[in-house]
Scaffold this active site. Structure first.
Site, PDB file in Angstrom:
ATOM      1  N   HIS A  42      40.029  33.828  50.215  1.00 33.90           N
ATOM      2  CA  HIS A  42      39.644  33.023  51.369  1.00 33.90           C
ATOM      3  C   HIS A  42      40.843  32.810  52.282  1.00 33.90           C
ATOM      4  CE1 HIS A  42      37.782  29.969  53.784  1.00 33.90           C
ATOM      5  NE2 HIS A  42      36.659  30.114  53.133  1.00 33.90           N
ATOM      6  N   GLY A  65      26.314  26.241  31.287  1.00 35.15           N
ATOM      7  CA  GLY A  65      26.774  25.958  32.646  1.00 35.15           C
ATOM      8  C   GLY A  65      25.782  25.058  33.354  1.00 35.15           C
ATOM      9  N   HIS A  75      39.146  32.935  45.723  1.00 36.17           N
ATOM     10  CA  HIS A  75      38.074  31.983  45.976  1.00 36.17           C
ATOM     11  C   HIS A  75      36.793  32.283  45.206  1.00 36.17           C
ATOM     12  CE1 HIS A  75      35.682  29.151  48.162  1.00 36.17           C
ATOM     13  NE2 HIS A  75      34.966  30.061  48.764  1.00 36.17           N
ATOM     14  N   SER A 107      26.726  31.724  48.837  1.00 30.99           N
ATOM     15  CA  SER A 107      26.911  31.517  47.401  1.00 30.99           C
ATOM     16  C   SER A 107      26.043  30.380  46.890  1.00 30.99           C
ATOM     17  CB  SER A 107      28.374  31.260  47.069  1.00 30.99           C
ATOM     18  OG  SER A 107      28.807  30.084  47.697  1.00 30.99           O
ATOM     19  N   LEU A 108      25.964  29.286  47.652  1.00 31.60           N
ATOM     20  CA  LEU A 108      25.073  28.194  47.253  1.00 31.60           C
ATOM     21  C   LEU A 108      23.653  28.734  47.169  1.00 31.60           C
ATOM     22  CD1 LEU A 108      26.353  25.201  49.426  1.00 31.60           C
ATOM     23  CD2 LEU A 108      26.695  25.575  46.994  1.00 31.60           C
ATOM     24  N   GLY A 168      26.191  24.047  36.761  1.00 33.29           N
ATOM     25  CA  GLY A 168      26.370  24.039  38.210  1.00 33.29           C
ATOM     26  C   GLY A 168      25.019  24.223  38.872  1.00 33.29           C
ATOM     27  N   ARG A 228      35.963  36.953  56.337  1.00 31.90           N
ATOM     28  CA  ARG A 228      37.006  36.477  55.426  1.00 31.90           C
ATOM     29  C   ARG A 228      37.931  37.573  54.922  1.00 31.90           C
ATOM     30  NH1 ARG A 228      33.437  32.220  51.785  1.00 31.90           N
ATOM     31  NH2 ARG A 228      33.075  30.753  53.490  1.00 31.90           N
TER      32      ARG A 228
END
Lengths: 637, 245, 227
Positions: free
Chosen positions: A265, A39, A400, A439-440, A41, A329
Site C-alpha cells: 500500500h 477465524g 498490506h 476486500s471487505l 473476521g 496502488r
C-alpha cells in the site's frame, strides 16, 4: 491439471445455475451436522452467523479475546457494490471488468463475476443489520469514488467501514450464540487440521489463555483466517495476524496459489527505527487532495517547506498525467520505491516521500481539509508528532494485503475435500492486484452468500456419516505432532527471540521479494531464508512452557511457519517470468519502467503443492480461460 | 530517553500480584508505549524470563484489544486515546511509570496486564443485534434514514469495546458500552422492532455480569477512545423505561 | 444463564433515587417559601410563621405528604447505600496508583459523602425544630399557636450553629448541583439541548436553595443576636 469446477453456462448465468442445481440439506438433517469455522473476521463471522441461522452446529475459533477485534475492523475506506444508485452507468458487468482488469487479468472470470453479482445484496444485508453507512440529506445511501474505477460505487461509514461491517457480522453471530447454534472459542489458535480418509474432519487447537491442547471434530472445516502480509514483519496488519492456519493446512495437502502476490500500500507511515512494530495505514482517500513529491536534488536535507516548487518532483503527475496522484496502488507504490532507491527519499531514514496538502489548503482553506480528513491528520500527529497542516506528511509503501492464499475452486473448497477457505486467506477473486474497497466485499460475499450454499452442497453428502469422533487415531496422531512441534520450539532455549527472526525475515522479503523482484534477488532470498530457518531452529529462545499462557510461544509458532511460507513466496515469484499487478519482475518491464505481462505463457494460476520430502514445492497450473473479456495492457498514463 | 517501569505482574486471577521494577534505557521517544513494552519483553525473553503478558492487536486504535492503566489513568494521561496510540514522547525523561491491568470484578485478570472482557461480549449476546437472517434483507434504499440520524447512529456505533469506560469508572459500570449499542440500534428504524426486548435483556445482563451502577460522573466519556457521549446512557435509560412501561 | 427481573435492576434503583431526589427538591422549594416568612418584620413574622406551622401540622393532606417525605428521605439514603455496595463490589481489587479523579468532577465522585453530611445535618435539624415542635414543650404565641418562631430565633442566636447551618447549605448546594441534572439523565432525558437547559436550571436551582436557606439564619443572627 486443476479443476476449478466452474459451472456450465454463460458468465452471467453460472452462479444461478449453480444455485439451481447444488444439493441442499434439509432442516432436520442440518441439526446433525457440525461445522468448525477458524477465524472471526468478516468472512468467518458472517459465515458462522449464516451457518447458525440455517441450523448447523457451529464452533468458531479465533485468537483474539473477542470476535469483534479481527483485523477486518481496521479497514477504513469502504465497500464496493454495483448498486448504481448514482445512475453513472455502473452495473455488475462493469464492476466485474474493473476488478478483473485491476487484478491484471490473473483471476478467474467466474469467481470475479460472482463477487460483483452478489455485491448489491451485501449492502441490503448490512443496512438491515443496522450498519450506519453514510447517507445523503434525503436519507438515501451515499457513495464515494475509489482508485481504479470511473464510477462511484463505494459505500462507506466514515473512515471506519470495516469496523461497522465487522460489528454487523459480529452481532449477527452473537445472535446465533444466543440461540445456542454457535459456540465461541476465543483466545484459541488452530495448530493443525485433522484429515481422516482424505477429508477435513476437525482441528487441533491451543487454548491461549491456559495452554491446553484441545481436539475438535466436525463434518467440515472452514478457514477464514485472513492474509499473511505480516510475514514482512512491518505491515499494516495487526500484531496477531498470521498465516499459520493456512500454512499448516497447506502442509496437510491444501494447495496455495499466487503466494507472492502481496499488495504494497502506497500511503503508510514510514519506518522510523527498529523499535517499530507496525506501519500504520493512512487512507488512500488522502490522495484525492494530497500531492506526492520528492526533492529533485538527491539527498536534499532542507525542510520541505523551504524547497521551492520548481525543485520538487511531482513524479506521479509527471509519469501518469491522466491519473496523477490517484494512480492504482501497485503503480503508486512502485513509483515511490523507484524514487527512494534513486536517492530522492526523504525523512531521517531517507525512506519516505512527501504527501503535501499545501495546494489544497491554499485552494479550499484549512477548514475544508480538516472537515475531509481531520481524523487522519489527528492520527498522523498522534503517531509522528507532526502537524500536517503546516508541513507535508511523510509516507512510504508498506505490505498490506495478500491476493494469494489457499487455492480454492468455485465452491471455495481447497484441494482437501471438506476444507474450505473464505476471505483473504483464499486466493480467488483479486488476481495479481486488489482494487480498493473490494476486500471487505469479498470477505462478506464469501461468508454470507457463497459458503452457506457451497458448504451445504458438500455436507449433503455427509448426512449419513454420523457424529465425528475426536478419539479417532488421526486426531491422536495430529495432536501428538502438534505437541511435538510446541515442545521443539520451547526446548531450543537459544538466545534470539522470535521477533528477531521475524524482523530479519521481513527485511529479506522486503528487499528481495517485495515491490520489485528479480531472478537474482529471489534466488538469493531462498538461500537466505533457508539459512535463517536453520538458525531459528538452533538459536530460538522461548521462555516458559507450553502448558501456560505464553505469547512468545504463539509468536514462535507463527514465525516458524513464516520461515517456510516465505520460501514458497520466493519460488512462486521465481516461477513467474513476467510482471503482473503486484508482482513486478525487474527483468520484465517496458522501456518506461511499466509492468510487462506475458499472457501466452503465464495466463495461469500457480498453485503449489507441499512436498514433504522434496526440496521444492510442486507446481500445478490452473489455466485461466478468458471467455468473456480480452486481456489488455493496463495503462494509467 | 530513560524511564523506570513499575509493571504489575500477576500469574493468574487467583494469585496476588505485585509491581516489578524494570529500568529502561535507550527508549526511542518516537516509539509507541506498546513498542516500548515490546522492547522490555524482548530483553526479558533473551534472558529466559517470562515476558509481560498484555493484549494488543491492531495497534491503530480501532480493534479495542489493548488497554491498561498507566500512572493511574486508563490508557495513560492523554484523553480519548487507546494505549496503542500513546507515544513515549508524551512522557518525561527519567519518569517512573506505573502500569496496571484494568481492574473490575467483571474483568478478571488472566495474567499480568491481560484481562478477560468476555462479560462485554455476553452483554451483546443478550440482545445487541437486529434479528435479520441472511437473505431476508429488503432493498437497502427502501427505508430512507436522515443524514443526521445516520451520523448520530454512527457516533454510538463507533464503540470499540475496549472497556476503558469500565476501567475509569469509579463504579466499574459498563453503562457507556451497553448504552452505545442500545442507542445505536434504537436510533435506526431497523432497530425499532426489537428495541424493547433489547434494552431489557442487555441491561439485565449488565447487572448479572456484576458491573456497577452509573452515577453520571462522565469520566467514561473523557477516556473513551471514540469520545462516545454520556448522553447515550440517558438514552439507554429512556429505552429501558419505555420497555418496562 | 442467571436470570433477573427487570424491576430488580440497578437502573430501577437509580430511577427510585432520581424520583425521591426530585421530590425532595420540590419539597425544598415549599420549605424555603415557608421559611422566608421568618424574614418578615418581627411582629408579623411571629404570628404568621406560627399560624403557617399550625396549618401544616394540622392538615390531613399535608400529613400524608409529610409521610411521603419521610419515606423519600429514607429510601433515597438506603438506595444510595445499596448502590454504593454494588459499585464497591463491582470494583474488584483497587488500583495501586489511582489518578482517575483527573477526569471527573470532585462533586460527581463524592455524592455519597455529600449525602451523608446532609443526612447528619437533617437529624440535627429535625431534633432542633421538628422534634421540639411535635413532642417537646414549645411556648405559645399570642394567637395560641405553638411559638416555633421563637424557637428558631433562639437557636440562631448561637454563632457556631449559624456557621454549621451555612456550611450544611453549601454541601446541599453541591449535592443538588450534580443530583438535579443527574436525576433527569437517569430518568432518560437524552436530548442534548434540553439537557443543557436542565443543567443550567439545576445550577440556578442549587444556588437559589443554598443562598435562600443560608441567608435566613444569617439575617436572624444579625437581627437578634447582636441586639
Amino acid at each position: 491439471m486443476l479443476d476449478a469446477k466452474i459451472p456450465e453456462g454463460k458468465l452471467q448465468d453460472k452462479w444461478n445455475n449453480y444455485k439451481a442445481k447444488c444439493n441442499i440439506v434439509n432442516p432436520a438433517n442440518k441439526k446433525k451436522l457440525d461445522i468448525i469455522v477458524v477465524g472471526a473476521g468478516l468472512a468467518g463471522s458472517s459465515a458462522a452467523a449464516t451457518f447458525g441461522e440455517l441450523g448447523y452446529n457451529v464452533k468458531v475459533f479465533f485468537f483474539q479475546d473477542s470476535a469483534r477485534r479481527a483485523h477486518s475492523v481496521a479497514a477504513q475506506g469502504g465497500v464496493n457494490a454495483a448498486k448504481n444508485y448514482q445512475y453513472d452507468g455502473d452495473n455488475v458487468y462493469r464492476m466485474f471488468y474493473d476488478t478483473i482488469k485491476g487484478g491484471d487479468f490473473r483471476s478467474r472470470e467466474a469467481n470475479t463475476y460472482r463477487l460483483a453479482e452478489c455485491s448489491a445484496s451485501l449492502i441490503d444485508q448490512a443496512v438491515a443489520q443496522g450498519v450506519p453507512f453514510g447517507r445523503e440529506y434525503g436519507g438515501y445511501l451515499s457513495n464515494r469514488s475509489f482508485g481504479g474505477v470511473q464510477v462511484k460505487r463505494t459505500f462507506y461509514a466514515r473512515g471506519q467501514t470495516g469496523q461497522q461491517l465487522l460489528l454487523g457480522a459480529y452481532s449477527a453471530m452473537m445472535r446465533q450464540v444466543n440461540t445456542g447454534k454457535v459456540k465461541l472459542y476465543n483466545r484459541h489458535e488452530m495448530l493443525d487440521v485433522v484429515i481422516i480418509d482424505g477429508k477435513a474432519r476437525g482441528i487441533i487447537a491451543r487454548n491461549l489463555a491456559t495452554g491446553e491442547i484441545e481436539r475438535h471434530a466436525a463434518h467440515t472445516v472452514v478457514l477464514a483466517t485472513g492474509g499473511y502480509g505480516k510475514i514482512y514483519f512491518l505491515s499494516t496488519l495487526a500484531m496477531g495476524c498470521n498465516g499459520s492456519a493456512a500454512w499448516r493446512s497447506h502442509k496437510k495437502g491444501a494447495y496455495m496459489a499466487g503466494v507472492s502476490w502481496v499488495q504494497i500500500h502506497p500511503t503508510c507511515l514510514p519506518q522510523s527505527g527498529d523499535h517499530q512494530s507496525k506501519l500504520t495505514l493512512m487512507s488512500e482517500s488522502l490522495r484525492n487532495d494530497g500531492r506526492i513529491w520528492v526533492p529533485k536534488q538527491k539527498g536534499d536535507d532542507r525542510h520541505p517547506n523551504d524547497i521551492p516548487p520548481e525543485e520538487r518532483d511531482y513524479y506521479l503527475e509527471r509519469r501518469y498525467p491522466s491519473f496523477g496522484n490517484l494512480a492504482p496502488r501497485d503503480i503508486a507504490s512502485r513509483a515511490a520505491k523507484e524514487r527512494i532507491d534513486a536517492g530522492h527519499g526523504v525523512g531521517a531514514n531517507k525512506n519516505a516521500v512527501y504527501l503535501d496538502f499545501r495546494t489544497a489548503i491554499n485552494e479550499y482553506g484549512e477548514n475544508v481539509i480538516r472537515e475531509r480528513y481531520g481524523n487522519l491528520f489527528r492520527m498522523y500527529e498522534k503517531i509522528t508528532g507532526i502537524n500536517a497542516y503546516k508541513e507535508p506528511m511523510k509516507i512510504s509503501p508498506a505490505a498490506h494485503f495478500t491476493m494469494g492464499g489457499l487455492w480454492v475452486d468455485y465452491e471455495l473448497m481447497t484441494s482437501v475435500p471438506g476444507l474450505f477457505a473464505l476471505g483473504e486467506c483464499n486466493f480467488s477473486d483479486h488476481g495479481a492486484n486488489r482494487l480498493g474497497a473490494n476486500s471487505l466485499l469479498q470477505a462478506c460475499v464469501d461468508g454470507y452468500f457463497i459458503a452457506p450454499l457451497t458448504v451445504g452442497n458438500y455436507l449433503s453428502g455427509e448426512i449419513k456419516t454420523g457424529k465425528i469422533s475426536a478419539d479417532h487415531p488421526e486426531f491422536e496422531k495430529t495432536e501428538k505432532e502438534a505437541r511435538e512441534l510446541l515442545d521443539k520450539l520451547v526446548n531450543i532455549k537459544g538466545n534470539k527471540t522470535s521477533d528477531h527472526y521475524h524482523r530479519t525475515l521481513g527485511r529479506i522479503l522486503w528487499d528481495k521479494v517485495g515491490l520489485e523482484r528479480s531472478k537474482e534477488s529471489l534466488e538469493a532470498a531462498i538461500k537466505e531464508i533457508r539459512e535463517l530457518r536453520e538458525d531459528f531452529w538452533q538459536n530460538l529462545m522461548v521462555p516458559g512452557t507450553k502448558e501456560e499462557i505464553n505469547s512468545e510461544l504463539e509468536k514462535a509458532g507463527r514465525v516458524a511457519d513464516y520461515l517456510e511460507l516465505a520460501e514458497l513466496m520466493a519460488f512462486d515469484a521465481l516461477n513467474r517470468d513476467e510482471s503482473c499487478g503486484a508482482h513486478f519482475r525487474s527483468e520484465y518491464q517496458t522501456d518506461e519502467g511499466e509492468a510487462m505481462r506475458n499472457d501466452d505463457d503465464f495466463a495461469y494460476v500457480s498453485s503449489w503443492e507441499f512436498d514433504p520430502k522434496g526440496e521444492e514445492p510442486i507446481l500445478h497450473k490452473e489455466v485461466l480461460e478468458f471467455e468473456t473479456v480480452t486481456p489488455t495492457v493496463r495503462s494509467y498514463k | 530517553m530513560k524511564v523506570t517501569l513499575k509493571v504489575w505482574r500477576q500469574k493468574d486471577a487467583q494469585s496476588k500480584g505485585a509491581f516489578e521494577t524494570y529500568p529502561m534505557d535507550n527508549v526511542n521517544e518516537d516509539s509507541s508505549f506498546l513498542e516500548m513494552l515490546d522492547m522490555l519483553n524482548e530483553s526479558l525473553t533473551v534472558q529466559g524470563k517470562m515476558p509481560v503478558e498484555f493484549d494488543s492487536d491492531c495497534r491503530e486504535g480501532i480493534c479495542g484489544q489493548c488497554g491498561m492503566v498507566i500512572n493511574g489513568r486508563a490508557n495513560g494521561h492523554l484523553e480519548g486515546t487507546t494505549t496503542c496510540q500513546l507515544h513515549m514522547r508524551s512522557f518525561k525523561d527519567g519518569e517512573t511509570i506505573y502500569i496496571e491491568p484494568f481492574r473490575a470484578s467483571a474483568f478478571p485478570v488472566i495474567r499480568d496486564l491481560k484481562v478477560d472482557r468476555e462479560s462485554l461480549d455476553r452483554i451483546i449476546i443478550a440482545g445487541g443485534f437486529i434479528s435479520s437472517h441472511t437473505g431476508s434483507a429488503p432493498e437497502a434504499n427502501s427505508i430512507p434514514i436522515g443524514h443526521a440520524t445516520a451520523e448520530s447512529a454512527f457516533d454510538s456505533a463507533a464503540c470499540i469495546g475496549c472497556g476503558s469506560c469500565v476501567a475509569t469508572c469509579k463504579n466499574s459500570s459498563a453503562s457507556l458500552f451497553t448504552a452505545a449499542k442500545i442507542t445505536h440500534l434504537a436510533k435506526l428504524p431497523q432497530g425499532q422492532v426489537e428495541a424493547r426486548k433489547r434494552a431489557l435483556n442487555m441491561v439485565k445482563q449488565m447487572d448479572i455480569e456484576g458491573f456497577g451502577a452509573c452515577t453520571n460522573t462522565e469520566a467514561c466519556e473523557v477516556e473513551c477512545p471514540q469520545n462516545i457521549s454520556v448522553m447515550n446512557i440517558a438514552r439507554m435509560n429512556w429505552e429501558f423505561h419505555k420497555a418496562i412501561l | 444463564m442467571r436470570k433477573i427481573n427487570s424491576l430488580n435492576t440497578t437502573i430501577i434503583r437509580k430511577v427510585l433515587m432520581a424520583l425521591t431526589g426530585l421530590f425532595l427538591c420540590f419539597f425544598l422549594i415549599i420549605h424555603l417559601a415557608g421559611n422566608l416568612q421568618l424574614l418578615l418584620p418581627h411582629e408579623i413574622a411571629q404570628t404568621q410563621y406560627n399560624a403557617y406551622s399550625h396549618i401544616l401540622s394540622g392538615n390531613f393532606i399535608i400529613k400524608l405528604v409529610s409521610y411521603v417525605l419521610y419515606v423519600s428521605i429514607l429510601a433515597h439514603a438506603l438506595l444510595a447505600l445499596v448502590l454504593t455496595i454494588v459499585n464497591w463490589r463491582a470494583g474488584g481489587s483497587k488500583y495501586a496508583v489511582d489518578k482517575r479523579r483527573q477526569v471527573s468532577g470532585w462533586i460527581t465522585r463524592n455524592m455519597g459523602i455529600l449525602g451523608s453530611l446532609i443526612f447528619v445535618f437533617l437529624i440535627v435539624h429535625l431534633a432542633d425544630f421538628w422534634y421540639v415542635y411535635k413532642f417537646g414543650h414549645p411556648p405559645m404565641d399570642a394567637a395560641g399557636n405553638k411559638d416555633l418562631y421563637t424557637i428558631v430565633v433562639e437557636v440562631y442566636k448561637e454563632p457556631l450553629y449559624v456557621v454549621g447551618y451555612v456550611i450544611a447549605m453549601i454541601v446541599l448546594g453541591f449535592h443538588l448541583w450534580h443530583g438535579f441534572q443527574s436525576a433527569f439523565r437517569t430518568l432518560g432525558l437524552y436530548n442534548f439541548k434540553y439537557h443543557k437547559w436542565v443543567k443550567y436550571f439545576g445550577f440556578f436551582f442549587s444556588i437559589v436553595m443554598t443562598v435562600g436557606f443560608a441567608i435566613i439564619p444569617i439575617i436572624l443572627y444579625f437581627r437578634f443576636a447582636g441586639g
